[in-house]
Design an enzyme around this catalytic site. Structure first.
Site, short mmCIF file in Angstrom:
data_model
loop_
_atom_site.label_atom_id
_atom_site.label_comp_id
_atom_site.label_asym_id
_atom_site.label_seq_id
_atom_site.Cartn_x
_atom_site.Cartn_y
_atom_site.Cartn_z
N LYS A 65 0.81 -1.22 0.00
CA LYS A 65 0.00 0.00 0.00
C LYS A 65 0.84 1.27 0.00
O LYS A 65 0.49 2.26 -0.64
CB LYS A 65 -0.97 0.01 1.18
CG LYS A 65 -0.32 0.16 2.54
CD LYS A 65 -1.35 0.26 3.64
CE LYS A 65 -0.71 0.40 5.00
NZ LYS A 65 0.13 1.60 5.14
N THR A 66 1.99 1.26 0.71
CA THR A 66 2.84 2.45 0.73
C THR A 66 3.38 2.74 -0.66
O THR A 66 3.47 3.90 -1.09
CB THR A 66 4.01 2.27 1.73
OG1 THR A 66 3.48 1.97 3.01
CG2 THR A 66 4.85 3.54 1.81
N ASP A 118 -3.78 7.44 4.14
CA ASP A 118 -3.21 6.14 4.47
C ASP A 118 -3.85 5.61 5.76
O ASP A 118 -4.34 6.39 6.57
CB ASP A 118 -1.69 6.30 4.66
CG ASP A 118 -0.99 4.98 4.91
OD1 ASP A 118 -1.51 3.93 4.49
OD2 ASP A 118 0.10 5.00 5.52
N GLU A 119 -3.84 4.28 5.93
CA GLU A 119 -4.37 3.64 7.16
C GLU A 119 -5.78 4.15 7.48
O GLU A 119 -6.11 4.46 8.64
CB GLU A 119 -3.43 3.90 8.35
CG GLU A 119 -2.00 3.43 8.14
CD GLU A 119 -1.84 1.91 8.23
OE1 GLU A 119 -2.88 1.21 8.29
OE2 GLU A 119 -0.70 1.43 8.21
N GLN A 139 -7.37 -4.78 9.68
CA GLN A 139 -6.28 -4.35 10.55
C GLN A 139 -6.68 -3.14 11.41
O GLN A 139 -5.81 -2.40 11.87
CB GLN A 139 -5.04 -4.01 9.72
CG GLN A 139 -4.46 -5.21 8.98
CD GLN A 139 -3.14 -4.89 8.30
OE1 GLN A 139 -2.12 -4.68 8.95
NE2 GLN A 139 -3.16 -4.85 6.98
N ARG A 191 2.48 -10.24 10.61
CA ARG A 191 3.81 -9.61 10.71
C ARG A 191 4.89 -10.59 10.28
O ARG A 191 6.02 -10.17 9.99
CB ARG A 191 4.10 -9.18 12.15
CG ARG A 191 3.19 -8.15 12.80
CD ARG A 191 2.92 -6.96 11.93
NE ARG A 191 1.72 -7.15 11.15
CZ ARG A 191 1.40 -6.42 10.08
NH1 ARG A 191 2.20 -5.46 9.67
NH2 ARG A 191 0.28 -6.64 9.42
#
Length: 701
Positions: free
Chosen positions: A35-36, A220-221, A251, A587
């Site tokens: 996504k980044t 973002d997020e 998330q 993770r």
């Protein structure tokens, strides 16, 4: 055909997300789906292909670390100076707007930003004044923060409550708190966003100014936004609806901070013309890990369905162990880590141990020490929260804003000046009568003929110091810090380690304007100063968000721990606990180990434990299960004792050696000294061998 560096190395869905530039866009970005990369490439695409000025692309994320990474990545594609970019956290972006416009709300532009510690200090003072049990301050701080996240003012709360349980004492404390902030010309973190929303809603001209300035919004997020943050985005995009939000509802783990997962779930209702793109290709984890974590999160009802997949295949399944107690669990984790290390499958820095609560770290630390495994605990303490740093920064804040009572109370007797509680109380009472700040009140009191000479001497010395600092021109923040340190005598009785911290603070302020430096310090977080560890990382599941490790252990998978006992009666919170477990699982890049204990010492007593309900969601084919029925004593080092010094040896861990038959290998473990030295070597040709140095005929390479 010329290669397009912005798009050629992306998958089809990532390209579609970047190229959609007209109208609202929801990108559902699964864990590890890049996504980044999408956000930073989209920024560059808008600037280079669509010819938008970089300063017109308003980009927000949740941490300074993420914002800095975005700026660096954007800089790889755009040559413009990023100082003019609007790329930052919600708080830093709102702070930037308010520095320009807050006069419209009756504040001065040089307002002080209070961090969590300052906020707690002020709340405790108010509770004492109201004769409310001071130990309740954490709950009051949390409730006020939640109210602000929902854009509920003190007046709103007193008029109608917060929709849950009404508490008149809380309402009075909230009202007084806001009054004290306004009088001190100070804002807390939540005010930065709530007041920016208020500013834009109540001032149409200012709103039009910023909707015209920002031609495109990137968020973002998005799953972690609260009502206030989402409302801010709605206002800023109201002129054109050119907004791209990127997030993953699976998330969303910050409900306790006010995050509202319904923002991402209802985005299509709020923006009916929104295009939805799913990023489902994972670049981080193996398929085994994705299958196990996917079967867990699929049990949540309130979610957007996604099916993550990867080209990374592995024969290693997720491993789950049921052990007798937390000490055995810790011992097993430590032994497993050492075994992986000795076999050359990972370095210690590649490993993370995740847990739901901080109290679980104790047993893990003991076991790692017993195995002489290096580790570090990632805590929530920022460099700027250390006492000596907070003290020096409080001097800076009082010098730049003499109405800041919180900073004054902190440093009026630091270093000791003989100004006791009775003197401070006397000043506070007079300030309340005058309706003025404590510093202004002290200046007035010094003119009185009725006060004792001792009061005038001690208080007068402090007032003179602050005024002298305020009237001395300082070109940079470093200049002011040096002046404060020298004039206050703060370092005189400080230990060496704390002196070094202050010197580091001064060094970090070189060439930075005072106001910019104070904002940077106030808006920093604990994660901004994390350094790469050479050992195993120990951290909570919440702290692990946004990180990744080749090998992950998640411990304490038991009812009452994960899911947490406070969430048991709420279906919504159980779903969030499941998302928290999912975040921990995803993770892991290569290996994932899960464990739970039959018995555990919790809150000073041993309790029988049941395995977490979430473990039942993992299909048997995705997980190898091991049950240890016999309890063995765990030899762990006492926390207070220092580790023995490592033996001096010709061979150290990590060095290369050559054997006459097996060739070159890497030393993985070393014990003993002199002729009794024994080493474990991982040879490429034959694997792991334990050798007595005096017999092995080894040669260092």
């Amino acid at each position: 055909m010329a290669k397009d560096v912005l798009l050629d190395d992306l998958n089809n869905e990532q390209r579609l997300a970047i190229q959609h530039c007209d109208g609202p866009l929801l990108v559902l970005a699964g864990a590890g789906s890049g996504k980044t990369r999408v956000i930073t490439r989209k920024f560059a695409y808008l600037a280079k292909k669509k010819k938008l000025p970089p300063a017109s692309i308003f980009t927000v994320t949740f941490t300074n670390k993420a914002a800095n990474e975005m700026k660096q990545r954007i800089g790889q594609h755009i040559t413009a100076d990023n100082k003019g970019f609007w790329v930052g956290t919600f708080h830093s972006q709102c702070n930037r707007i308010l520095r320009r416009e807050i006069a419209a709300l009756g504040y001065k532009p040089d307002f002080t930003v209070y961090d969590d510690d300052d906020q707690s200090s002020l709340i405790r003072h108010i509770l004492r004044e109201f004769n409310i049990y001071e130990a309740l301050f954490k709950g009051v701080v949390s409730r006020i923060s939640m109210l602000k996240a929902q854009l509920i003012t003190p007046e709103d709360f007193l008029a109608r409550g917060d929709g849950f349980s009404f508490d008149e004492k809380l309402g009075r404390a909230y009202l007084k708190y806001q009054h004290e902030l306004k009088r001190a010309n100070a804002l807390d973190f939540d005010d930065l966003i709530m007041l920016t929303v208020k500013l834009l809603e109540e001032n149409p001209k200012i709103l039009k100014k910023y909707t015209s300035l920002f031609e495109y919004l990137l968020v973002d997020e998005f799953q972690d936004t609260n009502r206030a943050q989402y409302r801010l985005m709605q206002l800023l995009s109201s002129g054109h609806n050119n907004i791209s939000v990127v997030g993953d509802d699976d998330q969303s783990i910050y409900y306790f901070r006010g995050a509202d997962v319904s923002n991402i779930l209802n985005f299509e209702k709020d923006y009916p013309k929104a295009k939805v793109i799913k990023l489902e290709q994972n670049y981080r984890s193996t398929q085994s890990i994705l299958d196990a974590s996917g079967s867990v999160i699929a049990q949540n009802k309130d979610r957007k369905a996604k099916q993550l997949w990867t080209e990374r295949r592995s024969d290693e399944k997720v491993c789950y162990s049921l052990v007798q107690n937390e000490d055995e669990e810790a011992k097993q984790v430590a032994r497993s880590i050492k075994d992986l290390y000795l076999k050359g499958k990972c370095e210690y820095r590649d490993v993370a141990v995740l847990y739901r609560t901080n109290i679980q770290a104790r047993a893990i630390e003991d076991a790692l020490r017993a195995e002489h495994i290096p580790y570090h605990v990632i805590s929530g303490i920022s460099f700027y929260q250390r006492k000596e740093i907070k003290d020096i920064l409080s001097y800076m804040r009082l010098v730049t804003n003499s109405d800041d009572n919180v900073s004054l109370r902190r440093i009026i007797n630091s270093p000791p000046r003989g100004i006791g509680v009775s003197t401070i109380t006397k000043v506070e009472q007079e300030a309340k009568k005058q309706g003025a700040s404590m510093f202004r009140t002290m200046k007035l009191m010094l003119k009185s003929q009725s006060l004792a000479a001792s009061f005038k001497d001690k208080v007068g010395e402090f007032v003179h110091l602050i005024e002298k600092l305020a009237h001395t021109p300082h070109k940079t923040a470093a200049d002011m810090l040096k002046d404060i340190v020298e004039r206050s005598g703060y370092l005189n009785d400080l230990e060496d380690e704390r002196i070094q911290n202050v010197l580091e603070l001064v060094s970090s302020a070189e060439g930075i304007p005072v106001r910019e430096f104070l904002d940077r310090a106030a808006l920093s977080s604990a994660t901004d100063h994390l350094q790469e560890s050479k050992g195993v990382s120990l951290l909570t599941l919440h702290s692990a968000k946004g990180l990744e490790f080749p090998t992950v252990f998640i411990v304490g998978l038991e009812e009452g721990i994960l899911p947490y006992f406070k969430a048991m009666d709420s279906p919504r919170e159980i779903q969030e606990e499941r998302r928290l477990f999912y975040v921990g699982m995803t993770r892991a890049k290569d290996r994932l180990f899960l464990s739970s204990a039959r018995r555990r010492r919790l809150y000073s007593k041993i309790q029988d434990q049941e395995p977490s309900r979430f473990l039942k969601d993992i299909r048997p084919k995705d997980c190898e299960r091991v049950e240890r029925t016999c309890s063995q004593p765990v030899a762990v080092a006492a926390p207070a004792k220092a580790l023995p010094k490592a033996p001096k040896s010709l061979y150290i861990v990590g060095c290369r050696v050559k054997h006459p038959s097996w060739g070159i290998g890497v030393v993985r473990d070393c014990s003993g000294e002199g002729e009794d030295t024994k080493i474990t070597v991982n040879f490429q040709s034959v694997g792991l061998k334990r050798l007595a140095v005096k017999m092995a005929n080894l040669e260092k390479v």
